[in-house]
Design an enzyme around this catalytic site. Structure first.
Site, PDB file in Angstrom:
ATOM      1  N   SER A   1       0.813  -1.222   0.000  1.00 13.46           N
ATOM      2  CA  SER A   1       0.000   0.000   0.000  1.00 13.46           C
ATOM      3  C   SER A   1       0.843   1.269   0.000  1.00 13.46           C
ATOM      4  CB  SER A   1      -0.927   0.010   1.210  1.00 13.46           C
ATOM      5  OG  SER A   1      -0.176  -0.086   2.415  1.00 13.46           O
TER       6      SER A   1
ATOM      7  N   HIS B   1       0.913   5.415   5.574  1.00 18.48           N
ATOM      8  CA  HIS B   1       0.480   5.738   4.217  1.00 18.48           C
ATOM      9  C   HIS B   1       0.665   7.224   3.927  1.00 18.48           C
ATOM     10  CE1 HIS B   1      -1.693   2.095   5.529  1.00 18.48           C
ATOM     11  NE2 HIS B   1      -1.294   1.676   4.332  1.00 18.48           N
TER      12      HIS B   1
ATOM     13  N   GLU C   1     -24.658   4.068  -5.511  1.00 23.54           N
ATOM     14  CA  GLU C   1     -25.659   3.575  -6.445  1.00 23.54           C
ATOM     15  C   GLU C   1     -25.568   4.344  -7.764  1.00 23.54           C
ATOM     16  OE1 GLU C   1     -27.354   0.969  -5.708  1.00 23.54           O
ATOM     17  OE2 GLU C   1     -26.764   0.882  -3.598  1.00 23.54           O
TER      18      GLU C   1
END
Length: 279
Positions: free
Chosen positions: A41, A249, A233
């Site tokens: 990552s 990160h 959606e």
């Protein structure tokens, strides 16, 4: 007179068009370079430096493929089939040179059973196998030591990946592999920045409490990742990225800062690629 001028102009245009057609030639063969990024990552899109590297630090004559994936180790990357894809990409013909940058370590030290490897035996053995298989494909492996975490105690960086980086350095030396020592470069940079300034490299801003602790020189334990957002959606793009504040990160600033370190390190150890790298 107007008719004469019109006739002369028409003849000149026709002559020019014929000359242009006669001067056409074929484009020279394309001989691009290819750079494949393989890692976890801290290299992956949206959480690592790989996206900034491919977007900003290589020329258009380089096909740059970022295959960094979150949560992967030298063991799980192979076990899930990702490494087979890398070898297929490394063997694709048509490139002047193909470089494969390999950076692991964060998840090899994980406690999760599908990730963890033994630091002094399995981890370096996995790296050796990666190098040998890349070379068998005719590509050039480059080992990258793992990006440092930005955890501090009493103003001093706690480089929890230092010994794992030693293993990477050992493999690079034994097999004569180009090495980008990102751990050393990033650790020196973060130590110089200090804990407070280093929080700006994260994906999200720290809380007031986290910032105060960093200002005092000792970072707090990393928060758990926030829950995944509800599904999107509709008929548009549905992919989502969960951003968080931690000491591992990197966000947009951290990605660019780190990508610059990688670019300069790579230019030093891969002279054949220097003309294709952009500061």
């Amino acid at each position: 007179m107007r008719r004469l001028l019109t006739g002369v102009m028409a003849a000149a245009l026709a002559s020019g068009a014929q000359a242009q057609e006669g001067e056409r030639s074929d484009a020279p063969p394309l001989l691009p370079y290819k750079v494949i990024l393989v890692g976890d990552s801290t290299m992956a899109p949206h959480s690592g430096w790989g996206g900034a590297f491919c977007a900003q630090h290589v020329k258009s004559s380089v096909a740059c493929l970022n295959t960094g994936r979150g949560g992967r180790s030298t063991r799980s990357y192979r076990q899930e089939g990702g490494w087979d894809i890398i070898l297929a990409e490394a063997g694709v013909p048509g490139y002047r040179e193909t470089y494969v940058l390999i950076q692991f370590g964060h998840n090899d030290q994980s406690t999760k059973p599908e990730r963890r490897t033994d630091e002094t035996t399995e981890f370096p053995a996995n790296l050796r196998r990666f190098v040998e298989e890349v070379r068998a494909k005719g590509a050039i492996p480059v080992l990258v030591t793992p990006l440092t975490r930005r955890e501090f105690k009493d103003g001093k960086l706690k480089n929890s990946l230092a010994s794992w980086s030693d293993q990477v350095r050992g493999v690079a030396k034994a097999l004569d592999v180009p090495l980008v020592d990102l751990n050393a470069l990033s650790a020196a940079q973060v130590q110089e920045m200090g804990a407070e300034m280093a929080t700006k490299l994260a994906q999200e801003a720290p809380t007031a409490e986290e910032l105060a602790a960093a200002r005092a020189g000792t970072t707090l334990p990393a928060r758990p990742a926030p829950p995944a957002p509800p599904p999107i959606e509709g008929d548009g793009a549905r992919g989502q990225v969960t951003r968080k504040f931690d000491y591992t990160h990197v966000g947009d600033i951290g990605a660019e800062v780190t990508a610059r370190l990688v670019t300069q390190g790579l230019a030093r150890v891969a002279p054949g690629l220097r003309s294709q790298l952009v500061r």
